[in-house]
Design a protein around this motif. Sequence first.
Motif, PDB file in Angstrom:
ATOM      1  N   SER A  16      83.250 -71.557  30.801  1.00 14.86           N
ATOM      2  CA  SER A  16      84.292 -72.076  31.709  1.00 14.86           C
ATOM      3  C   SER A  16      83.728 -73.084  32.703  1.00 14.86           C
ATOM      4  CB  SER A  16      84.935 -70.929  32.485  1.00 14.86           C
ATOM      5  OG  SER A  16      83.991 -70.375  33.401  1.00 14.86           O
ATOM      6  N   GLY A  17      82.411 -73.067  32.882  1.00 15.80           N
ATOM      7  CA  GLY A  17      81.800 -73.940  33.882  1.00 15.80           C
ATOM      8  C   GLY A  17      81.682 -73.285  35.242  1.00 15.80           C
ATOM      9  N   LEU A  18      82.362 -72.154  35.430  1.00 14.85           N
ATOM     10  CA  LEU A  18      82.287 -71.464  36.717  1.00 14.85           C
ATOM     11  C   LEU A  18      80.905 -70.847  36.894  1.00 14.85           C
ATOM     12  CD1 LEU A  18      85.734 -69.622  36.810  1.00 14.85           C
ATOM     13  CD2 LEU A  18      85.095 -71.772  37.935  1.00 14.85           C
ATOM     14  N   ASP A  19      80.478 -70.727  38.127  1.00 17.05           N
ATOM     15  CA  ASP A  19      79.225 -70.028  38.431  1.00 17.05           C
ATOM     16  C   ASP A  19      79.525 -68.541  38.351  1.00 17.05           C
ATOM     17  OD1 ASP A  19      77.059 -68.699  39.604  1.00 17.05           O
ATOM     18  OD2 ASP A  19      76.708 -70.283  41.065  1.00 17.05           O
ATOM     19  N   ASP A  34      82.308 -73.855  40.663  1.00 22.03           N
ATOM     20  CA  ASP A  34      81.627 -74.015  39.379  1.00 22.03           C
ATOM     21  C   ASP A  34      80.121 -74.168  39.566  1.00 22.03           C
ATOM     22  OD1 ASP A  34      81.040 -76.749  39.905  1.00 22.03           O
ATOM     23  OD2 ASP A  34      82.808 -77.442  38.799  1.00 22.03           O
ATOM     24  N   SER A  35      79.420 -74.275  38.456  1.00 21.60           N
ATOM     25  CA  SER A  35      77.962 -74.332  38.496  1.00 21.60           C
ATOM     26  C   SER A  35      77.433 -75.605  39.149  1.00 21.60           C
ATOM     27  CB  SER A  35      77.384 -74.172  37.091  1.00 21.60           C
ATOM     28  OG  SER A  35      77.919 -75.169  36.241  1.00 21.60           O
ATOM     29  N   HIS A  40      87.320 -75.011  42.857  1.00 22.09           N
ATOM     30  CA  HIS A  40      88.519 -75.057  42.018  1.00 22.09           C
ATOM     31  C   HIS A  40      89.604 -74.219  42.700  1.00 22.09           C
ATOM     32  CE1 HIS A  40      86.616 -77.063  38.584  1.00 22.09           C
ATOM     33  NE2 HIS A  40      85.534 -76.444  39.017  1.00 22.09           N
TER      34      HIS A  40
END
Length: 178
Positions: A16-19, A34-35, A40
């Motif tokens: 998802s790109g989230l951290d 995100d990372s 968001h």
Amino acid sequence: VVGVGATPMTGWLGGSGLDISNGVLCTAAGAAVDSLQHVHSEIVAAGDIARWANLRFDGIPRRIEHWIHAVEMGPHVAHTLLRPEEAQPFTPIPRFWSEQHGTKIQAAGMPGPADTITVVEGSVGTRSLVAAYTRADTLVGVVTINAPKRLQHYTTLIAQPNQAVLAATNPGRLGAHA
């Protein structure tokens, strides 16, 4: 039974790109990050999967694994999601309780291993006490043992700017370390 923490189930968010290292990284208001450290606002997280900085105490993002947080954080992040322009930091005073072998243990705040612990009421010998955790002369946590009626009083003092507030409630008790 001993609870030693939980591993957040974030596998479904892979790609998802989230951290998602140790939960979903969030802003202080609960919006996902995100990372690349982009916020968001259309994605929020609540409960023990959310890792956010409780600005009442410091700026370190943490997960809090107490069920009451999920209950309190849910409506807060829903507001963040629906009204991002009005988003406010989520700054609860963490708390929990347990009963072990007839002993009622309650705690509030975010004490750390380097904090000073002082018994401000009762004693270990009587199996009834209030222990205060201070950091830089600020009350950051309290633990009560068989003293449930005292917890609320000390909880209202947590994160106040100096230890004088605590000293005024129990003069002469701050020198007795646990």
